[in-house]
Design a protein around this motif. Structure first.
Motif, short mmCIF file in Angstrom:
data_model
loop_
_atom_site.label_atom_id
_atom_site.label_comp_id
_atom_site.label_asym_id
_atom_site.label_seq_id
_atom_site.Cartn_x
_atom_site.Cartn_y
_atom_site.Cartn_z
N TYR A 1 26.67 32.28 84.38
CA TYR A 1 28.34 31.96 84.72
C TYR A 1 28.42 32.30 86.16
O TYR A 1 27.40 32.90 86.92
CB TYR A 1 28.96 33.04 83.64
CG TYR A 1 28.68 34.42 83.97
CD1 TYR A 1 29.34 35.47 84.96
CD2 TYR A 1 27.67 35.26 83.29
CE1 TYR A 1 29.02 36.55 85.17
CE2 TYR A 1 27.30 36.51 83.40
CZ TYR A 1 27.99 37.30 84.52
OH TYR A 1 27.63 38.50 84.47
N ILE B 1 20.95 31.64 80.43
CA ILE B 1 22.57 31.67 80.17
C ILE B 1 23.01 32.19 81.67
O ILE B 1 22.75 33.04 82.04
CB ILE B 1 23.09 32.61 79.11
CG1 ILE B 1 22.36 32.57 77.66
CG2 ILE B 1 24.58 32.51 79.03
CD1 ILE B 1 22.52 31.23 77.11
N HIS C 1 27.63 24.90 76.88
CA HIS C 1 28.74 25.84 77.62
C HIS C 1 29.89 26.32 76.48
O HIS C 1 29.80 25.96 75.45
CB HIS C 1 29.21 24.89 78.43
CG HIS C 1 30.20 23.75 78.15
ND1 HIS C 1 29.59 22.84 77.27
CD2 HIS C 1 31.43 23.60 78.20
CE1 HIS C 1 30.77 21.78 77.11
NE2 HIS C 1 31.89 22.62 77.53
N TYR D 1 30.53 30.19 80.32
CA TYR D 1 29.21 30.38 80.70
C TYR D 1 28.48 29.04 80.63
O TYR D 1 29.23 27.71 79.93
CB TYR D 1 28.30 31.34 79.55
CG TYR D 1 28.35 30.66 78.35
CD1 TYR D 1 27.16 29.93 77.55
CD2 TYR D 1 29.56 31.03 77.39
CE1 TYR D 1 27.44 29.45 76.22
CE2 TYR D 1 29.40 30.54 76.12
CZ TYR D 1 28.28 29.70 75.74
OH TYR D 1 28.45 29.17 74.41
N LEU E 1 25.75 39.44 76.21
CA LEU E 1 26.91 38.40 76.25
C LEU E 1 27.27 37.81 74.91
O LEU E 1 26.28 37.75 74.03
CB LEU E 1 26.44 37.16 77.02
CG LEU E 1 27.27 35.99 77.13
CD1 LEU E 1 28.48 36.27 78.11
CD2 LEU E 1 26.82 34.72 77.33
#
Length: 235
Positions: A141, A139, A112, A132, A159
């Protein structure tokens, strides 16, 4: 304030000031023991423990020695640069530019952290910071349905996650590219909630999960020869 295990591995202790928290974090980043830093700063390990764990207000002489021992500045230790962007340090004399492998990129993404997602909102490019979580190959969020990061759903997005070490003028950057989607399955949402290490820093109301399926993960690193490597690198 953050909790951590004491050097003896016995009772957890709490840093009771921002100074103590920053000193402790910087020492751990450099992979140094409390005794090693104390010796460099011409102080006792007991006094350094007091600085890390209590609301201490050391004199400027000790602060200068401590900053030198930790290869940083007094301004960094007292939080004087917290409102400034990273990268104020001067370029190193002999930097080495490296390409990270996919495995090294995933290692730096870890479980994370905070990254920036690039999306298009109303035909205009935009970049938003997000907390995230790594969940297997995904991945993910959390955001609010009307917030900017939610615009990633249904599109190919990028990202970026990075780490900058101003003291050594080195750091790394990882770029994840893939298609994003809204997580609609309740089981998957619950699984992501259970794996999440933190709630969104922006506050409540962000319960919509956006998952990115990476099709490409690349990374770069600037390393300075002779600089001590931290025991672990995090985002």
């Amino acid at each position: 304030m953050t909790s951590r295990e004491s050097d003896s591995g016995s009772e957890p202790v709490r840093c009771r000031s921002d100074l103590g928290r920053r000193v402790s974090l910087r020492r751990e980043q450099l992979g140094l023991t409390r005794e090693e830093v104390a010796a460099r700063a011409a102080a006792s390990s007991g006094f350094l423990q007091y600085v890390e764990e209590s609301a201490a207000e050391p004199g400027i002489g000790f602060m200068l020695r401590l900053a030198s021992a930790l290869d940083t500045t007094v301004a960094e230790l007292v939080g004087g640069t917290t409102e400034l962007p990273a990268g104020f340090g001067k370029a190193a004399a002999h930097p080495e530019f490296l390409v990270l492998s996919a495995a090294e990129c995933r290692e730096r993404l870890s479980t994370h952290g905070v990254g920036r997602v690039a999306v298009t909102v109303d035909d205009t490019p935009a970049v938003f910071p997000v907390n995230y979580t790594v969940a297997g190959e995904l991945i993910a969020y959390r955001t609010a349905p009307e917030a900017g990061p939610a615009a990633a759903a249904g599109h190919e997005v990028a990202l970026e996650v990075d780490h900058i070490d101003d003291a050594f003028s080195q750091g790394w950057s990882v770029l994840v590219v893939g298609r994003a989607r809204v997580v609609t399955d309740s089981y998957e949402s619950r699984r992501l909630e259970e794996q999440a290490h933190t709630a969104p820093w922006a506050g409540d109301g962000r319960h919509e999960w956006i998952a990115i399926h990476p099709t490409q993960i690349t990374g770069r690193r600037i390393r300075v020869m002779g600089a001590r490597a931290p025991s672990r690198e995090t985002s």
